[in-house]
Motif scaffolding. Structure first.
Motif, PDB file in Angstrom:
ATOM      1  N   ALA A  75      41.384  13.847  63.456  1.00  0.00           N
ATOM      2  CA  ALA A  75      40.168  14.152  62.700  1.00  0.00           C
ATOM      3  C   ALA A  75      39.861  13.089  61.659  1.00  0.00           C
ATOM      4  O   ALA A  75      40.722  12.280  61.282  1.00  0.00           O
ATOM      5  CB  ALA A  75      40.298  15.523  62.025  1.00  0.00           C
ATOM      6  N   VAL A  76      38.614  13.099  61.217  1.00  0.00           N
ATOM      7  CA  VAL A  76      38.207  12.433  59.987  1.00  0.00           C
ATOM      8  C   VAL A  76      37.819  13.555  59.035  1.00  0.00           C
ATOM      9  O   VAL A  76      36.943  14.378  59.350  1.00  0.00           O
ATOM     10  CB  VAL A  76      37.024  11.465  60.214  1.00  0.00           C
ATOM     11  N   MET A  77      38.487  13.597  57.874  1.00  0.00           N
ATOM     12  CA  MET A  77      38.289  14.697  56.936  1.00  0.00           C
ATOM     13  C   MET A  77      37.191  14.357  55.934  1.00  0.00           C
ATOM     14  O   MET A  77      37.169  13.267  55.365  1.00  0.00           O
ATOM     15  CB  MET A  77      39.591  15.002  56.195  1.00  0.00           C
ATOM     16  N   VAL A  78      36.270  15.317  55.751  1.00  0.00           N
ATOM     17  CA  VAL A  78      35.150  15.126  54.833  1.00  0.00           C
ATOM     18  C   VAL A  78      34.944  16.397  54.018  1.00  0.00           C
ATOM     19  O   VAL A  78      35.517  17.444  54.334  1.00  0.00           O
ATOM     20  CB  VAL A  78      33.846  14.791  55.603  1.00  0.00           C
ATOM     21  N   ALA A  79      34.098  16.317  52.996  1.00  0.00           N
ATOM     22  CA  ALA A  79      33.823  17.500  52.182  1.00  0.00           C
ATOM     23  C   ALA A  79      32.783  18.407  52.830  1.00  0.00           C
ATOM     24  O   ALA A  79      32.840  19.625  52.705  1.00  0.00           O
ATOM     25  CB  ALA A  79      33.343  17.068  50.793  1.00  0.00           C
ATOM     26  N   ASP A  80      31.837  17.804  53.558  1.00  0.00           N
ATOM     27  CA  ASP A  80      30.712  18.560  54.119  1.00  0.00           C
ATOM     28  C   ASP A  80      30.354  17.936  55.462  1.00  0.00           C
ATOM     29  O   ASP A  80      29.901  16.783  55.526  1.00  0.00           O
ATOM     30  CB  ASP A  80      29.527  18.485  53.140  1.00  0.00           C
ATOM     31  N   THR A  81      30.529  18.680  56.545  1.00  0.00           N
ATOM     32  CA  THR A  81      30.323  18.092  57.875  1.00  0.00           C
ATOM     33  C   THR A  81      28.848  17.791  58.157  1.00  0.00           C
ATOM     34  O   THR A  81      28.533  16.838  58.866  1.00  0.00           O
ATOM     35  CB  THR A  81      30.862  19.022  58.984  1.00  0.00           C
ATOM     36  N   PHE A  82      27.939  18.582  57.600  1.00  0.00           N
ATOM     37  CA  PHE A  82      26.518  18.318  57.825  1.00  0.00           C
ATOM     38  C   PHE A  82      26.103  17.016  57.143  1.00  0.00           C
ATOM     39  O   PHE A  82      25.430  16.171  57.739  1.00  0.00           O
ATOM     40  CB  PHE A  82      25.666  19.482  57.326  1.00  0.00           C
ATOM     41  N   LYS A  83      26.520  16.844  55.877  1.00  0.00           N
ATOM     42  CA  LYS A  83      26.209  15.596  55.165  1.00  0.00           C
ATOM     43  C   LYS A  83      26.861  14.413  55.861  1.00  0.00           C
ATOM     44  O   LYS A  83      26.302  13.302  55.918  1.00  0.00           O
ATOM     45  CB  LYS A  83      26.687  15.683  53.709  1.00  0.00           C
ATOM     46  N   ALA A  84      28.045  14.626  56.405  1.00  0.00           N
ATOM     47  CA  ALA A  84      28.743  13.552  57.109  1.00  0.00           C
ATOM     48  C   ALA A  84      27.996  13.165  58.391  1.00  0.00           C
ATOM     49  O   ALA A  84      27.916  11.982  58.737  1.00  0.00           O
ATOM     50  CB  ALA A  84      30.170  13.981  57.435  1.00  0.00           C
ATOM     51  N   LEU A  85      27.438  14.167  59.093  1.00  0.00           N
ATOM     52  CA  LEU A  85      26.653  13.879  60.295  1.00  0.00           C
ATOM     53  C   LEU A  85      25.426  13.039  59.932  1.00  0.00           C
ATOM     54  O   LEU A  85      25.085  12.076  60.633  1.00  0.00           O
ATOM     55  CB  LEU A  85      26.221  15.179  60.971  1.00  0.00           C
ATOM     56  N   GLU A  86      24.769  13.387  58.830  1.00  0.00           N
ATOM     57  CA  GLU A  86      23.617  12.597  58.375  1.00  0.00           C
ATOM     58  C   GLU A  86      24.033  11.154  58.078  1.00  0.00           C
ATOM     59  O   GLU A  86      23.350  10.199  58.482  1.00  0.00           O
ATOM     60  CB  GLU A  86      23.010  13.217  57.117  1.00  0.00           C
ATOM     61  N   ALA A  87      25.163  10.996  57.377  1.00  0.00           N
ATOM     62  CA  ALA A  87      25.640   9.660  57.029  1.00  0.00           C
ATOM     63  C   ALA A  87      25.998   8.856  58.280  1.00  0.00           C
ATOM     64  O   ALA A  87      25.768   7.639  58.346  1.00  0.00           O
ATOM     65  CB  ALA A  87      26.851   9.765  56.102  1.00  0.00           C
ATOM     66  N   LEU A  88      26.560   9.527  59.279  1.00  0.00           N
ATOM     67  CA  LEU A  88      26.920   8.848  60.520  1.00  0.00           C
ATOM     68  C   LEU A  88      25.655   8.362  61.235  1.00  0.00           C
ATOM     69  O   LEU A  88      25.630   7.266  61.810  1.00  0.00           O
ATOM     70  CB  LEU A  88      27.714   9.798  61.421  1.00  0.00           C
ATOM     71  N   GLY A  89      24.594   9.175  61.185  1.00  0.00           N
ATOM     72  CA  GLY A  89      23.320   8.774  61.782  1.00  0.00           C
ATOM     73  C   GLY A  89      22.741   7.549  61.111  1.00  0.00           C
ATOM     74  O   GLY A  89      22.277   6.610  61.772  1.00  0.00           O
ATOM     75  N   VAL A  90      22.773   7.531  59.785  1.00  0.00           N
ATOM     76  CA  VAL A  90      22.270   6.369  59.039  1.00  0.00           C
ATOM     77  C   VAL A  90      23.092   5.121  59.368  1.00  0.00           C
ATOM     78  O   VAL A  90      22.543   4.023  59.568  1.00  0.00           O
ATOM     79  CB  VAL A  90      22.289   6.646  57.516  1.00  0.00           C
ATOM     80  N   ALA A  91      24.399   5.289  59.450  1.00  0.00           N
ATOM     81  CA  ALA A  91      25.271   4.151  59.776  1.00  0.00           C
ATOM     82  C   ALA A  91      24.970   3.616  61.171  1.00  0.00           C
ATOM     83  O   ALA A  91      24.994   2.394  61.402  1.00  0.00           O
ATOM     84  CB  ALA A  91      26.738   4.573  59.679  1.00  0.00           C
ATOM     85  N   ALA A  92      24.678   4.513  62.104  1.00  0.00           N
ATOM     86  CA  ALA A  92      24.334   4.079  63.466  1.00  0.00           C
ATOM     87  C   ALA A  92      23.052   3.254  63.460  1.00  0.00           C
ATOM     88  O   ALA A  92      22.934   2.256  64.173  1.00  0.00           O
ATOM     89  CB  ALA A  92      24.178   5.290  64.374  1.00  0.00           C
ATOM     90  N   ARG A  93      22.091   3.688  62.653  1.00  0.00           N
ATOM     91  CA  ARG A  93      20.835   2.933  62.543  1.00  0.00           C
ATOM     92  C   ARG A  93      21.078   1.553  61.936  1.00  0.00           C
ATOM     93  O   ARG A  93      20.585   0.543  62.435  1.00  0.00           O
ATOM     94  CB  ARG A  93      19.844   3.715  61.675  1.00  0.00           C
ATOM     95  N   GLU A  94      21.864   1.513  60.880  1.00  0.00           N
ATOM     96  CA  GLU A  94      22.058   0.258  60.148  1.00  0.00           C
ATOM     97  C   GLU A  94      22.904  -0.755  60.914  1.00  0.00           C
ATOM     98  O   GLU A  94      22.753  -1.958  60.716  1.00  0.00           O
ATOM     99  CB  GLU A  94      22.670   0.539  58.773  1.00  0.00           C
ATOM    100  N   ARG A  95      23.765  -0.293  61.811  1.00  0.00           N
ATOM    101  CA  ARG A  95      24.596  -1.233  62.565  1.00  0.00           C
ATOM    102  C   ARG A  95      23.866  -1.777  63.794  1.00  0.00           C
ATOM    103  O   ARG A  95      24.412  -2.594  64.544  1.00  0.00           O
ATOM    104  CB  ARG A  95      25.911  -0.573  62.988  1.00  0.00           C
TER     105      ARG A  95
END
Length: 462
Positions: A75-95
């Motif tokens: 796993a990758v441990m986070v505080a909030d999985t929904f916020k983490a999904l949003e951040a992963l989406g932004v990272a996908a766009r930026e890369r």
């Protein structure tokens, strides 16, 4: 995994999480029912806590989990999985800075137009798009998170039920081009000022538009001037489509021929004629919207036209089936996925324009979220039904009672308060040579009627 979509370290860096077990993934899923081997499972917390389904996700092949509590899996441990999904989406766009991104919204037609744009993008190169109608606060970041790093072009469907919902979604996508297919009385029960509120909400797609981006707008829609003004406020270049004089792509002809149609257009002064694999009259303007969006995303015109020629109607959105019954066959036109006053009138107009060997029959269920004007919106369908020379009308739903009462007795085929109670009457009434169109809101179960008619097919029965 050399072609990994994400490694655990990349996910952790993107979302600010901690790696607990090394892994790499080839996809992203939020639903154990659709988890495929190699996926990252993201357990969201809603009515149920998705973490409860981690064992099932792992059993289905999930390679890792984006988790907010301890799980028995890499796993990758986070505080909030929904916020983490949003951040992963932004990272996908930026890369993927090379990726040209488009976004589509509108009261009618956004899914079909998005799918048609996707067809053109895939013919042109490495493409990515929303699956199904993943167009909300979960679906958009999920679609972004699934985007491979070498994607050349992508298109995203963006939807809303309330004001303010599209702004953050447009901000996630940061599109280079946007399309607003049309604005009509859809979800108006959620807007105190009715359709004007819907128009403002659809204009929110402009919020994330890249500087100098392109806005593709419907010149025939009575909200065009408002939307054009909103687009110009953010510095967008406006391209328009429709029959209106001065449209960038002006529809000059639409001729149905068998299972398709020929579209004629004046495109910036150039006369162009091309075939499409659609018969719905709304596909005249829709095809021009697709053409302009593909141009905005740097797809060669010949590639765009090839995609439109091959793009077939989607299940539940105009797909046709020949249903064999004793004595012959009838044609089922399945429009059961969704309905509103605009799409109902377009579908009825299309039905009226086609040549039929037998009768024109419609089976309609309630249009939802129309607020206080719902009874009137339903009753007013009597006029386009008459104009389309429909022979028999079958209705289900409490709102459709208003239409039933507005119909002359000669057109009344059958009525029930719920779709399930109409199936046997409808199935018993169809005749060889009929063209039967089924349409209604997804929530009012028009699909039940379409399924009951499809089940009559002698060729499908053992």
């Amino acid at each position: 995994m050399p072609d990994a979509l994400w490694t655990a370290d990349e996910i952790a860096e993107a979302v600010g999480g901690q790696v607990a077990g090394d892994f790499a993934v080839s996809g992203v899923s939020i639903d154990t029912r659709t988890v495929e081997p190699g996926d990252l499972f993201v357990p969201l917390v809603g009515v149920r806590d998705g973490h409860d389904f981690v064992p099932q996700a792992v059993a289905n092949g999930a390679a890792g989990v984006l988790a907010a509590r301890a799980v028995d899996a890499p796993a990758v441990m986070v505080a909030d999985t929904f916020k983490a999904l949003e951040a992963l989406g932004v990272a996908a766009r930026e890369r993927a800075p090379q990726c040209k991104r488009g976004a589509v919204t509108g009261s009618v037609g956004k899914t079909s137009v998005t799918r048609a744009i996707e067809a053109g993008l895939r013919l042109a190169g490495k493409a990515h798009a929303s699956v199904k109608s993943y167009n909300n606060h979960i679906g958009v970041p999920l679609t972004l998170a699934r985007m491979p790093r070498d994607t050349e072009r992508a298109v995203f469907e963006v939807g809303m039920n309330h004001a303010g919902e599209i702004v953050p979604l447009s901000g996630f996508v940061r599109p280079h081009a946007v399309a607003i297919t049309t604005v009509g009385p859809v979800h108006i029960e959620n807007f105190s000022d009715g359709e004007a509120g819907v128009a403002r909400a659809k204009a929110e797609i402009l919020a994330g538009l890249q500087p100098g981006g392109i806005a593709v707008l419907n010149a025939d829609n009575h909200w065009f001037d408002f939307l054009k003004g909103e687009a110009e406020k953010v510095g967008a270049t406006v391209w328009s489509f429709g029959e209106a004089a001065g449209a960038t792509a002006r529809l000059t002809g639409f001729q149905v021929e068998g299972a398709g149609a020929t579209v004629s257009v004046d495109l910036r002064g150039e006369a162009l004629t091309f075939p499409i694999h659609q018969t719905g009259v709304h596909w005249g303007p829709n095809s021009l919207c697709v053409l302009l969006m593909l141009e905005a995303l740097d797809v060669p015109r010949e590639t765009a036209l090839a995609a439109l020629a091959a793009f077939a109607p989607i299940e539940g959105r105009g797909a046709e089936k020949t249903i064999r019954i004793p004595g012959g066959a009838f044609t089922l036109v399945d429009e059961s996925y969704n309905a509103n006053p605009v799409s109902m009138q377009a579908a009825l107009k299309t039905l009226g324009a086609r040549k039929v060997a037998g009768r024109r029959v419609v089976a309609l269920t309630d249009m939802l979220e129309l607020g206080e004007g719902s009874a009137q919106f339903h009753a007013e369908l009597a006029e386009p039904i008459a104009a389309a020379n429909v022979d028999a009308v079958f209705l289900a739903g409490v709102h459709m009672k208003s239409l039933w009462e507005a119909l002359p007795p000669t057109r009344r085929g059958g009525y029930a308060e719920v779709a399930e109670k109409l199936t046997s009457v409808l199935a018993g009434a169809v005749q060889p040579g009929d063209v039967v169109m089924v349409k209604g809101s997804n929530g009012s179960k028009a699909g039940v009627l379409a399924a009951a008619l499809a089940a009559l097919d002698l060729g499908e029965q053992g």
